[in-house]
Write an enzyme that holds these catalytic residues in place. Structure first.
Site, mmCIF file in Angstrom:
data_model
loop_
_atom_site.group_PDB
_atom_site.id
_atom_site.type_symbol
_atom_site.label_atom_id
_atom_site.label_comp_id
_atom_site.label_asym_id
_atom_site.label_seq_id
_atom_site.Cartn_x
_atom_site.Cartn_y
_atom_site.Cartn_z
ATOM 1 N N LYS A 22 0.844 -1.208 0.000
ATOM 2 C CA LYS A 22 0.000 0.000 0.000
ATOM 3 C C LYS A 22 0.873 1.251 0.000
ATOM 4 O O LYS A 22 0.657 2.174 -0.780
ATOM 5 C CB LYS A 22 -0.905 0.016 1.243
ATOM 6 C CG LYS A 22 -1.573 1.352 1.489
ATOM 7 C CD LYS A 22 -2.429 1.357 2.726
ATOM 8 C CE LYS A 22 -1.685 1.673 4.006
ATOM 9 N NZ LYS A 22 -1.321 3.093 4.165
ATOM 10 N N ASN A 23 1.863 1.275 0.866
ATOM 11 C CA ASN A 23 2.675 2.491 1.009
ATOM 12 C C ASN A 23 3.543 2.765 -0.209
ATOM 13 O O ASN A 23 3.985 3.887 -0.412
ATOM 14 C CB ASN A 23 3.558 2.409 2.262
ATOM 15 C CG ASN A 23 2.755 2.643 3.529
ATOM 16 O OD1 ASN A 23 1.560 2.929 3.467
ATOM 17 N ND2 ASN A 23 3.400 2.508 4.669
ATOM 18 N N CYS A 118 -4.413 8.593 9.853
ATOM 19 C CA CYS A 118 -4.477 7.932 11.155
ATOM 20 C C CYS A 118 -4.264 8.953 12.264
ATOM 21 O O CYS A 118 -3.499 9.898 12.123
ATOM 22 C CB CYS A 118 -3.371 6.891 11.278
ATOM 23 S SG CYS A 118 -3.715 5.354 10.456
ATOM 24 N N ARG A 123 1.646 14.885 13.107
ATOM 25 C CA ARG A 123 1.946 14.571 11.711
ATOM 26 C C ARG A 123 1.836 15.764 10.761
ATOM 27 O O ARG A 123 1.025 15.764 9.829
ATOM 28 C CB ARG A 123 1.056 13.430 11.215
ATOM 29 C CG ARG A 123 1.136 12.211 12.083
ATOM 30 C CD ARG A 123 0.425 11.040 11.478
ATOM 31 N NE ARG A 123 1.244 10.377 10.480
ATOM 32 C CZ ARG A 123 0.867 9.283 9.836
ATOM 33 N NH1 ARG A 123 -0.301 8.743 10.086
ATOM 34 N NH2 ARG A 123 1.647 8.721 8.945
ATOM 35 N N ASP A 313 5.710 0.839 11.819
ATOM 36 C CA ASP A 313 4.474 0.169 11.397
ATOM 37 C C ASP A 313 4.408 -1.293 11.854
ATOM 38 O O ASP A 313 3.394 -1.958 11.641
ATOM 39 C CB ASP A 313 4.335 0.232 9.867
ATOM 40 C CG ASP A 313 3.949 1.625 9.385
ATOM 41 O OD1 ASP A 313 3.643 2.490 10.221
ATOM 42 O OD2 ASP A 313 3.958 1.838 8.158
ATOM 43 N N ARG A 405 -8.045 -0.508 5.513
ATOM 44 C CA ARG A 405 -7.206 0.434 4.766
ATOM 45 C C ARG A 405 -5.884 -0.212 4.355
ATOM 46 O O ARG A 405 -5.264 0.239 3.401
ATOM 47 C CB ARG A 405 -6.892 1.668 5.630
ATOM 48 C CG ARG A 405 -8.061 2.584 5.842
ATOM 49 C CD ARG A 405 -7.627 3.832 6.582
ATOM 50 N NE ARG A 405 -6.470 4.437 5.939
ATOM 51 C CZ ARG A 405 -5.616 5.256 6.547
ATOM 52 N NH1 ARG A 405 -5.795 5.582 7.798
ATOM 53 N NH2 ARG A 405 -4.593 5.753 5.899
HETATM 54 C C1 UD1 Z 1 5.003 6.827 5.932
HETATM 55 C C2 UD1 Z 1 4.099 5.609 5.886
HETATM 56 C C3 UD1 Z 1 3.664 5.215 7.298
HETATM 57 C C4 UD1 Z 1 4.893 5.020 8.179
HETATM 58 C C5 UD1 Z 1 5.808 6.237 8.107
HETATM 59 C C6 UD1 Z 1 7.114 6.041 8.867
HETATM 60 C C7 UD1 Z 1 2.988 5.905 3.775
HETATM 61 C C8 UD1 Z 1 1.733 6.186 3.032
HETATM 62 N N1 UD1 Z 1 2.924 5.941 5.086
HETATM 63 O O1 UD1 Z 1 4.240 7.891 6.475
HETATM 64 O O2 UD1 Z 1 2.927 4.012 7.218
HETATM 65 O O3 UD1 Z 1 4.468 4.847 9.518
HETATM 66 O O4 UD1 Z 1 6.138 6.536 6.745
HETATM 67 O O5 UD1 Z 1 7.773 4.918 8.401
HETATM 68 O O6 UD1 Z 1 4.006 5.592 3.182
HETATM 69 N N2 UD1 Z 1 7.015 14.749 9.841
HETATM 70 C C9 UD1 Z 1 7.063 16.093 10.085
HETATM 71 N N3 UD1 Z 1 6.942 16.954 9.011
HETATM 72 C C10 UD1 Z 1 6.767 16.499 7.755
HETATM 73 C C11 UD1 Z 1 6.720 15.119 7.513
HETATM 74 C C12 UD1 Z 1 6.858 14.262 8.577
HETATM 75 O O7 UD1 Z 1 7.217 16.543 11.214
HETATM 76 O O8 UD1 Z 1 6.641 17.319 6.841
HETATM 77 C C13 UD1 Z 1 7.184 13.818 10.968
HETATM 78 C C14 UD1 Z 1 5.970 12.934 11.186
HETATM 79 O O9 UD1 Z 1 5.021 13.567 12.008
HETATM 80 C C15 UD1 Z 1 6.613 11.735 11.856
HETATM 81 C C16 UD1 Z 1 7.964 11.625 11.163
HETATM 82 O O10 UD1 Z 1 8.206 12.912 10.612
HETATM 83 O O11 UD1 Z 1 6.803 11.987 13.224
HETATM 84 C C17 UD1 Z 1 8.061 10.593 10.062
HETATM 85 O O12 UD1 Z 1 7.010 10.785 9.169
HETATM 86 P P1 UD1 Z 1 7.077 10.345 7.632
HETATM 87 O O13 UD1 Z 1 8.294 9.512 7.439
HETATM 88 O O14 UD1 Z 1 6.908 11.555 6.797
HETATM 89 O O15 UD1 Z 1 5.801 9.434 7.521
HETATM 90 P P2 UD1 Z 1 4.743 9.383 6.346
HETATM 91 O O16 UD1 Z 1 5.416 9.560 5.035
HETATM 92 O O17 UD1 Z 1 3.582 10.228 6.667
#
Ligand code: UD1
Length: 428
Positions: A22-23, A118, A123, A313, A405
């Protein structure tokens, strides 16, 4: 709303196939915005999130053709008819923000609602936005939307290549900027980029579309912008989170399962943790064989980290396993705040867990008891199913739309290995 009932106590044996990720699939779908030709994805999982993102892409001008049973999805965005990602769709899924980089790269404009997804912490998407700003976009945050444009003064409205260092690792921000950079003018260097396998998968697809990318899968990625991308056909990588969840199923029930399509390179940190727990993980023809005989489980302490570290995850699932270990484990969550919502639910089943800040101390108990529990997010839901498979008596998990999901045909897959698991339809 549907519920899932699990009657525990059966050691799982047999084979469980792993679906496409999915990701990986979500960013791959948004890559279709980068070309006016058809992008065909295969090994696409049949999941609610794929439908949600298809709806969003159609609202932007895409035509989609989805053979759900065959796992094939054709996407074509002849032109971006409306560069507005509406709140009603974006709120359902945080990954929707991935449309912004491609829209800006293609047409120099895009408006996206600030995302939902979620309920695991704040986030924010600040890194996505800062990176796009560094590439020349002007952002205006108004009414819950990000209105982004590339002014004509910047390369006539085309993003520019930059060197951008992420202050910390973000999977989504790396994907967004990687896609944006493929059509930017000049070379982009992404430093401290995420190394998750989904990034390398996205880069492979973009390269098949004509992008020039080096270093994807390492912490420095270089992208030389090109004038246009073409269509391509790409098979989505296996879902390492589903894979890992299925590896924990025989571990928690004392079973013996071959996870079909399992690959050690995608789940090495989990395999190490299972090995330390006393669970055997062995590569076999076509997958990974995971088994635990009559022996107990050793406690294991772990810390979640970006890839190749232990995946956030797979944190809730490992916690479910550790509730039955002979001793005390600690699990520290470093990626997301507020990602222990499964703890009170596991406690309802007899687990002993104390949370202090971002560390949970899990004191193993001899057995869990079935109970009514509530799924609070995607990965918490599967941890409750896993706990239910090992518990005495019946566990009924409500709010399983979270589970839907991310896990395709979960009941059928587990049932094929002997699990007593049923979906209770809301209209039953
Ligand atoms: C992706 C995955 C999710 C997984 C996560 C971490 C998808 C669709 N989802 O989520 O399943 O749990 O990677 O492996 O691929 N952050 C910020 N600012 C930003 C972006 C992120 O502060 O602009 C923080 C987030 O709140 C979090 C951390 O960075 O604490 C990591 O987030 P990120 O790696 O971006 O996760 P996702 O891409 O949302």
């Amino acid at each position: 709303m549907d519920k899932i009932a699990v009657t525990g106590g059966v050691p799982l044996t047999g084979r469980i196939p792993v679906s496409g990720s999915k990701n990986a699939c979500l960013p791959l779908m948004t890559a279709a915005l980068l070309t006016d030709q058809t992008l065909t994805l295969t090994n696409v999982p049949d999941l609610a999130d794929i439908g949600t993102l298809s709806t969003l892409l159609r609202s932007l001008g895409a035509t989609t053709e989805h053979d759900a049973a065959g796992g094939r999805l054709d996407l074509r965005v002849a032109r971006l008819s409306s560069p507005l990602a509406h709140y009603d769709i974006v709120r359902k899924m945080r990954a929707s923000v991935l449309v912004l980089g491609p829209m800006l790269a293609r047409d120099g404009a895009g408006t996206v609602s600030l995302p939902g997804g979620c309920a695991i912490g704040a986030r924010p998407v600040d890194l996505h936005l800062k990176g796009l700003e560094a590439m020349g976009a002007t952002l205006d945050l108004r009414d819950g939307y990000v209105h982004a444009t590339v002014p004509r003064s910047v390369n006539g409205g085309r993003l520019r290549g930059v060197s951008y260092r992420f202050p910390f690792v973000s999977v989504g921000a790396t994907e967004n900027l990687l896609m944006a950079a493929t059509l930017a003018k000049g070379t982009t260097r992404l430093v401290n980029a995420a190394r998750e396998p989904e990034i390398a998968d996205l880069a492979a697809c973009l390269s098949a579309m004509g992008a020039r990318i080096e270093g994807a899968g390492t912490s420095t990625i270089e992208i030389e912008g090109v004038d246009a991308l073409s269509g391509a056909e790409h098979a989505v990588i296996a879902d390492r989170i589903e894979m890992g969840s299925f590896m924990i199923a025989p571990a928690i029930t004392g079973g013996d399962v071959v996870v079909e399509g399992g690959r050690l390179d995608l789940v090495s940190a989990l395999a190490e943790a299972l090995d330390a727990a006393g669970v055997s993980v062995e590569p076999v023809e076509g997958g990974l064989r995971v088994r635990r005989g009559g022996a107990g489980l050793n406690p294991v302490s772990l810390v979640t980290e970006p890839f190749p570290g232990y995946a956030t995850d797979l944190q809730a699932q490992m916690m479910a396993l550790m509730t039955l270990a002979d001793g005390t484990s600690t699990i520290t969550e470093q990626i997301f705040e507020n990602r222990f919502m499964h703890v009170p639910e596991l406690t309802r089943m007899g687990a002993r867990i104390d949370v202090n800040g971002n560390t949970a101390t899990v004191t193993g108990v001899p057995s869990l008891r079935g109970a009514p529990v509530m799924a609070t997010d995607l990965r918490a839901s599967i941890s409750l199913i896993l706990a239910g498979l090992a518990a005495q008596g019946e566990t009924v998990v409500s709010r399983v739309y979270h589970l839907d999901r991310g896990y395709e045909r979960i009941e059928q897959k587990l049932r094929a290995c002997g699990a007593r698991i049923e979906r209770i339809r809301a209209d039953d």
